[in-house]
Write an enzyme that holds these catalytic residues in place. Sequence first.
Site, PDB file in Angstrom:
ATOM      1  N   CYS A 199      -0.453   3.901   2.506  1.00 50.58           N
ATOM      2  CA  CYS A 199       0.679   4.259   3.744  1.00 50.58           C
ATOM      3  C   CYS A 199       1.375   4.267   4.140  1.00 50.58           C
ATOM      4  CB  CYS A 199      -0.082   2.089   4.243  1.00 50.58           C
ATOM      5  SG  CYS A 199      -1.790   1.663   3.064  1.00 50.58           S
ATOM      6  N   ASP A 200       1.643   3.687   3.280  1.00 51.58           N
ATOM      7  CA  ASP A 200       3.330   3.820   3.749  1.00 51.58           C
ATOM      8  C   ASP A 200       4.757   4.669   2.765  1.00 51.58           C
ATOM      9  OD1 ASP A 200       3.209   1.591   5.979  1.00 51.58           O
ATOM     10  OD2 ASP A 200       2.941  -0.186   4.156  1.00 51.58           O
ATOM     11  N   CYS A 243       0.675  -1.304  -0.694  1.00 51.33           N
ATOM     12  CA  CYS A 243      -0.060   0.024   0.064  1.00 51.33           C
ATOM     13  C   CYS A 243       1.181   1.366  -0.336  1.00 51.33           C
ATOM     14  CB  CYS A 243      -1.278  -0.043   1.210  1.00 51.33           C
ATOM     15  SG  CYS A 243      -1.801   1.432   1.269  1.00 51.33           S
TER      16      CYS A 243
END
Length: 311
Positions: free
Chosen positions: A137-138, A134
């Site tokens: 997300c990261d 993701c």
Amino acid sequence: MATTRKVIIIGSGPAGYTAAIYAARANLAPLMFTGIQAGGQLMLTTLVENFPGFVDGVMGPELMETMRKQAERFGTEMVAEDVTAVDFSRRPLVVSAGDAAHEAHAVIVATGASARLLGLPEERALIGRGVSTCATCDGFFFKDQDLLVVGGGDSAMEEALYLARLARKVEVVHRRDSLRASKIMQERAFKNPKISFVWDSLVESIADPAQGKVTGVRLRNVKTGEISERPVDGLFVAIGHQPNTALFRGQLALLDNGYVKVEPDSTRTSVPGVFAAGDVVDFTWRQAVTAAGTGCMAALEAERWLETQGR
Ligand code: NAP
């Protein structure tokens, strides 16, 4: 065994929560198994800008928490456990979590889909330590670093384009010499000066679990057999998703690709009284808003079905 419920909902993404809101407001007093990790895939995202109703966007986990509260407000009972077995051959239908079996006249399946992994032993060890599924997300953790994205579909292009905003450079490793992604996404990626491509190649191993972080990868060209090694700081795996249907094998008709089969324009599965909604069914649109839409359909269809059964 406790009293038979009118409806049990399995799964707590946008489809499950929306089904719960509708079922609870119809006085069906739903019991919902949220799973140990509640909230579905949006828990792994940051800003969601395309869910209607939020002018400035909303953080994925916050959106899911809001949906959860809305479902609870109307009387949904939540159980933070994973369902371990179902028996849809019996009436009432049976849903088990650990040692406890629960009965219901209707069940809504909303277990979603999960990101596919490469299947390398190091991958699991390094997930959250440089291996990610993701970018939104990261990606933030990899500012000005060198990254690799694996995959040739729209997800891989989307991840690469997102990461290119943050990273120093992004290499896309694809197992063939042409992309599966839509033309518009391909063009965007080809045009981006930070993105380059490694064709006909697979990731053979990831270094270095001993250091607890990603330091590099070993690639194999599938045409020439040539092995190459390169240092990278992060590896984003974007090779598609698989539906969370293991629980329903032998219980519900599934399509060849593993997704739950439903009747056209409906959430009805092969078993009367069992309905399915969201990404466990949908391999085409896969949006939070479409999942919520089919969650609503499932609750309305369950309500009608219960009526026909005099429940
Ligand atoms: P996908 O279209 O199934 O693509 C998966 C990619 O991963 C393919 O290129 C595939 O290679 C590769 N792959 C699969 N298994 C692999 C393995 N074990 N090792 C290496 N590579 C592997 O999945 P997706 O990109 O997640 O997209 C799914 C659906 O969502 C599509 O319909 C897509 O259009 C849609 N989507 C749209 C957008 C958008 O429009 N913005 C964004 C994301 C997703 P092969 O090509 O060789 O099979």
